[in-house]
Design an enzyme around this catalytic site. Structure first.
Site, PDB file in Angstrom:
ATOM      1  N   ARG A  15       0.876  -1.180   0.000  1.00 50.80           N
ATOM      2  CA  ARG A  15       0.000   0.000   0.000  1.00 50.80           C
ATOM      3  C   ARG A  15       0.908   1.223   0.000  1.00 50.80           C
ATOM      4  NH1 ARG A  15      -5.149   1.659   3.680  1.00 50.80           N
ATOM      5  NH2 ARG A  15      -6.047   0.295   2.101  1.00 50.80           N
ATOM      6  N   HIS A  29      -7.601   0.749  -6.081  1.00 52.48           N
ATOM      7  CA  HIS A  29      -7.762  -0.077  -4.871  1.00 52.48           C
ATOM      8  C   HIS A  29      -8.491  -1.365  -5.282  1.00 52.48           C
ATOM      9  CE1 HIS A  29      -7.858  -1.220  -0.816  1.00 52.48           C
ATOM     10  NE2 HIS A  29      -8.674  -0.336  -0.293  1.00 52.48           N
ATOM     11  N   GLN A  55     -10.326  -3.947  -2.728  1.00 52.88           N
ATOM     12  CA  GLN A  55     -11.603  -3.453  -2.206  1.00 52.88           C
ATOM     13  C   GLN A  55     -12.705  -3.605  -3.261  1.00 52.88           C
ATOM     14  OE1 GLN A  55     -12.368  -1.907   1.034  1.00 52.88           O
ATOM     15  NE2 GLN A  55     -14.408  -2.371   0.233  1.00 52.88           N
ATOM     16  N   ASP A  66     -17.289   7.309  -1.040  1.00 51.04           N
ATOM     17  CA  ASP A  66     -15.981   7.202  -0.362  1.00 51.04           C
ATOM     18  C   ASP A  66     -15.618   8.597   0.129  1.00 51.04           C
ATOM     19  OD1 ASP A  66     -13.463   6.337   0.493  1.00 51.04           O
ATOM     20  OD2 ASP A  66     -12.563   6.423  -1.509  1.00 51.04           O
ATOM     21  N   CYS A  68     -16.344   1.913   1.299  1.00 52.88           N
ATOM     22  CA  CYS A  68     -15.184   1.065   1.608  1.00 52.88           C
ATOM     23  C   CYS A  68     -14.697   1.258   3.040  1.00 52.88           C
ATOM     24  CB  CYS A  68     -14.061   1.362   0.624  1.00 52.88           C
ATOM     25  SG  CYS A  68     -13.533   3.087   0.639  1.00 52.88           S
ATOM     26  N   ARG A 120     -13.440  -8.430   2.750  1.00 53.56           N
ATOM     27  CA  ARG A 120     -12.027  -8.210   2.395  1.00 53.56           C
ATOM     28  C   ARG A 120     -11.214  -9.456   2.740  1.00 53.56           C
ATOM     29  NH1 ARG A 120     -10.019  -3.016   2.117  1.00 53.56           N
ATOM     30  NH2 ARG A 120      -8.121  -4.009   1.394  1.00 53.56           N
TER      31      ARG A 120
END
Ligand code: CP
Ligand code: NVA
Length: 313
Positions: free
Chosen positions: A106, A133, A136, A228, A268, A296
């Site tokens: 990440r 991402h 996700q 988001d 998310c 996840r």
């Protein structure tokens, strides 16, 4: 076997079949975990997890998931690795490849992840960059399947900042045949090149990827409303300005009333109540945000088992 030894950096790189396979294996692994059936497909393997940004879900779900698969995960933050002191990505890639069986990263720059993958001889998994991402967004497809059953042909509406989530959701929807509408203000549109690529991908499944500037028009008839944060990691200094520019793009009860009655609301997380989403909607009966968070674990286990394992899944 299609995914063995490959990287997972963008959903755009995956075929329609590979996306379906990841979701199917995730369902299988979720069932096994719930039923207490051992599934130690990565016994004795090691995963390095590089984090240059904060995380709760990604870190805990990858680390726990890898443990459940029989392996051991090592957490490396910028604060205590040489990468944080400027050791080149290409050197880190070659060093880690001599020790471990896979790398999850990440970070900020998407190009760094591509470079890491180019120099590593082991699978690299993108755990979020400024651009994408994917873990996700793949997870979100599983959560949609669980709540809506067939997702092909459904209307998915993303409202808010055109960011890494928007980009990966466009790719995921395109590969799953879900009609995607990204509703973002002119100042915060998704990357035009990614929109074009996702529209190309959408032809593979016969769905559409469109932009719409009016949240009211976009929300009409939606099966899914997704949002988001308005200020992603790295944009903290722009927070106040972004709140001003995005205030008409809040997911609230009034907007949700325009969607289909069975519409699910997704995020998310982490969420900023009173900004991109109201407390009422986030905690309301349409919200499936904690199912997303749980999934996840299952989807990333599927990704790791397919990329790093020897089992036929
Ligand atoms: N959704 C997500 O990736 O959360 P974290 O930042 O907590 O990992
Ligand atoms: N867009 C957000 C997602 C966090 C999981 C960010 O990049 O900060």
């Amino acid at each position: 076997m299609a995914l063995r030894n490959k990287d997972l950096i963008s959903i755009h790189d995956l075929s329609v079949g590979e996306v379906a396979l990841i979701l199917d294996v995730a369902k299988k692994l979720k069932r096994m975990q719930k039923e207490g059936v051992p599934h130690r497909f990565l016994e004795g393997k090691t995963l390095a997890m590089i984090f240059s940004k904060a995380s709760t879900r990604t870190r805990v779900s990858f680390e726990t998931g890898f443990h459940q698969l029989g392996g051991h995960a090592i957490y490396l933050s910028d604060r205590d690795s040489q990468l944080g002191r400027g050791e080149p990505v290409r050197d880190t890639a070659r060093v880690l490849s001599r020790y471990v069986d896979g790398i999850m990263i990440r970070t900020f720059s998407h190009d760094s992840v591509r470079e890491l993958a180019q120099y590593a001889s082991i699978p690299v998994i993108n755990g979020l960059t400024d651009l994408l991402h994917p873990c996700q967004a793949l997870t979100d497809m599983l959560t949609m399947q669980e709540h809506l059953q067939a997702i092909k042909g459904r209307k998915f509406v993303y409202i808010g900042d055109g960011n890494n989530m928007t980009h990966s959701l466009m790719f995921a929807c395109a590969k799953c045949g879900v009609n995607m509408v990204a509703c973002c203000p002119d100042k915060h549109l998704p990357n035009a090149e990614i929109v074009k690529q996702a529209q190309e991908d959408a032809k593979l499944t016969g769905c559409s990827v469109e932009l719409e500037s009016s949240p009211q028009k976009a929300a009409k008839g939606a099966d899914v409303i997704y949002t988001d944060t308005w200020a992603s990691m790295g944009q903290e200094a722009e927070h106040a300005q972004r709140v001003k520019e995005l205030q008409d793009y809040q997911v609230n009860s009034k907007l949700l009333a325009l969607a289909r009655q069975e519409c699910i609301v997704m995020h998310c997380l982490p969420a900023y109540r009173g900004e991109e989403i109201t407390e009422e909607v986030l905690e309301g009966s349409h919200s499936v945000v904690f199912d997303e968070a749980e999934n996840r674990l299952h989807v990333q286990k599927a990704i790791m088992a397919l990329l790093m394992g020897n089992e036929k899944l």
